[in-house]
Design a protein around this motif. Structure first.
Motif, PDB file in Angstrom:
ATOM      1  N   HIS A   1       7.581   2.418  -0.967  1.00  0.00           N
ATOM      2  CA  HIS A   1       7.911   1.550   0.163  1.00  0.00           C
ATOM      3  C   HIS A   1       6.709   0.911   0.854  1.00  0.00           C
ATOM      4  O   HIS A   1       6.883  -0.085   1.557  1.00  0.00           O
ATOM      5  N   ALA A   2       5.510   1.490   0.713  1.00  0.00           N
ATOM      6  CA  ALA A   2       4.369   1.084   1.542  1.00  0.00           C
ATOM      7  C   ALA A   2       3.152   0.667   0.725  1.00  0.00           C
ATOM      8  O   ALA A   2       2.024   0.743   1.223  1.00  0.00           O
ATOM      9  N   GLN A   3       3.382   0.215  -0.501  1.00  0.00           N
ATOM     10  CA  GLN A   3       2.271  -0.194  -1.372  1.00  0.00           C
ATOM     11  C   GLN A   3       1.235   0.919  -1.526  1.00  0.00           C
ATOM     12  O   GLN A   3       0.048   0.663  -1.696  1.00  0.00           O
ATOM     13  N   GLY A   4       1.708   2.158  -1.421  1.00  0.00           N
ATOM     14  CA  GLY A   4       0.837   3.308  -1.595  1.00  0.00           C
ATOM     15  C   GLY A   4       0.033   3.691  -0.372  1.00  0.00           C
ATOM     16  O   GLY A   4      -0.727   4.658  -0.412  1.00  0.00           O
ATOM     17  N   ARG A   5       0.219   2.996   0.729  1.00  0.00           N
ATOM     18  CA  ARG A   5      -0.646   3.201   1.906  1.00  0.00           C
ATOM     19  C   ARG A   5      -0.281   4.484   2.634  1.00  0.00           C
ATOM     20  O   ARG A   5       0.807   4.613   3.208  1.00  0.00           O
ATOM     21  N   LEU A   6      -1.228   5.426   2.642  1.00  0.00           N
ATOM     22  CA  LEU A   6      -1.034   6.730   3.282  1.00  0.00           C
ATOM     23  C   LEU A   6      -2.343   7.165   3.926  1.00  0.00           C
ATOM     24  O   LEU A   6      -3.390   7.157   3.274  1.00  0.00           O
TER      25      LEU A   6
END
Length: 310
Positions: free
Chosen positions: A273-278
């Motif tokens: 959902h977040a382009q892998g952004r964590l």
């Protein structure tokens, strides 16, 4: 992946014998520096600006933390104590999360870990408490909403203690999903399942003695479906490792591998959902052995995609 820290975060001290000791971060940093095989991009955490802090906290609290003269120590409550380096440590801890968010939003990396202290998730909008001065993950989430125009930010808090501060700050903000799994009953004696805010708060109380299998079942049945339904544009993690069976302040029976499993599951949510952004930031964990092992397991999991691609 990126790793943010700052030397002042070790110099914060609540005094001899306090469980939230400088040795906690020293142990984590030593273990992570030894991971030569991991593609870690080390960066110095900047200071959070007053403007950044005020998005999550009242002016009175910010002034109480920043605008004080401390010769030796200043006691906020029975658990929460500042020394002369504490204001700067809190600013750099919050600044680390904001800088990490900026970096993943810019595409410098997909994941980042902030090895900082003091922890933050007990700090409410108006009150410092529970070893926490400034709520770093909340400052970061507010920064992401304001400066990057995000509509959906998820905070997953797996510290053994409920993050009452994060819940308080985003209680009625549907742009932020706050999901907490924590031992209950336990300090701060909040985080019941019926505390739901504006429908954006999901508390997953765990009974004393809960193990990794129990944790996995709770996340598979409740946590992961809620995150997928929310479709976060950014995943933030309050990474407390005091749910480990060795921790002296709690009573769960988790192992380092359980934190690695959960990290991989949260990465999958971010990938979907977040382009892998964590972005993850260190919260609690008071057994140095467990804190070392769990931090390594967490960072190994976060870096696993880069290692696979190498």
């Amino acid at each position: 992946m990126l790793l943010f820290t700052h030397p002042v975060c070790i110099r914060h001290s609540a005094g001899p014998g306090h469980p939230e000791s400088p040795q906690r971060l020293a142990t984590v940093l030593a273990a992570l520096h030894a991971l030569d095989e991991l593609p870690l991009d080390w960066r110095e955490a900047p200071r959070a600006s007053r403007e950044q802090l005020l998005r999550a906290h009242t002016p009175e609290l910010v002034a109480r933390i920043l605008d004080v003269s401390i010769e030796h120590t200043l006691r906020i409550d029975d658990d929460t104590v500042m020394n002369a380096d504490s204001p700067e440590a809190a600013r750099h801890a919050a600044g680390a999360v904001c800088a990490a968010i900026d970096a993943v939003m810019a595409g410098d990396a997909r994941r980042a870990f902030c090895a900082v202290r003091p922890p933050g998730h007990h700090a409410t909008r108006a009150e410092a408490m529970g070893f926490c001065l400034i709520n770093s993950v909340a400052v970061g989430a507010a920064h992401a909403l304001e400066m990057h125009g995000l509509k959906r930010v998820a905070i997953i808090d797996f510290d053994v203690h409920h993050g009452n501060g994060s819940q308080d700050i985003f209680w009625d903000d549907p742009r932020v999903l706050y999901l907490s799994s924590h031992q209950s009953p336990l300090y701060p004696y909040s985080g019941n399942a019926d505390e739901t805010g504006a429908g954006n708060i999901l508390n997953l109380p765990l009974p004393e003695g809960a193990d990794g299998e129990f944790l996995r079942d709770v996340y598979r049945q409740h946590g992961l479906p809620a995150l997928n339904a929310f479709r976060p544009e950014l995943v933030l993690v309050s990474a407390g490792f005091d749910g480990h069976r060795l921790d002296p302040l709690a009573g769960l029976n988790l192992e380092a591998g359980d934190f690695a499993w959960l990290t991989l599951e949260l990465m999958e949510i971010a990938n979907r959902h977040a382009q892998g952004r964590l972005v993850s930031t260190l919260e609690g964990g008071y057994s140095l052995t467990a804190l070392r092992d769990c931090s390594v397991a967490h960072v190994r999991a976060l870096a696993s995609a880069e290692m696979a691609a190498a």
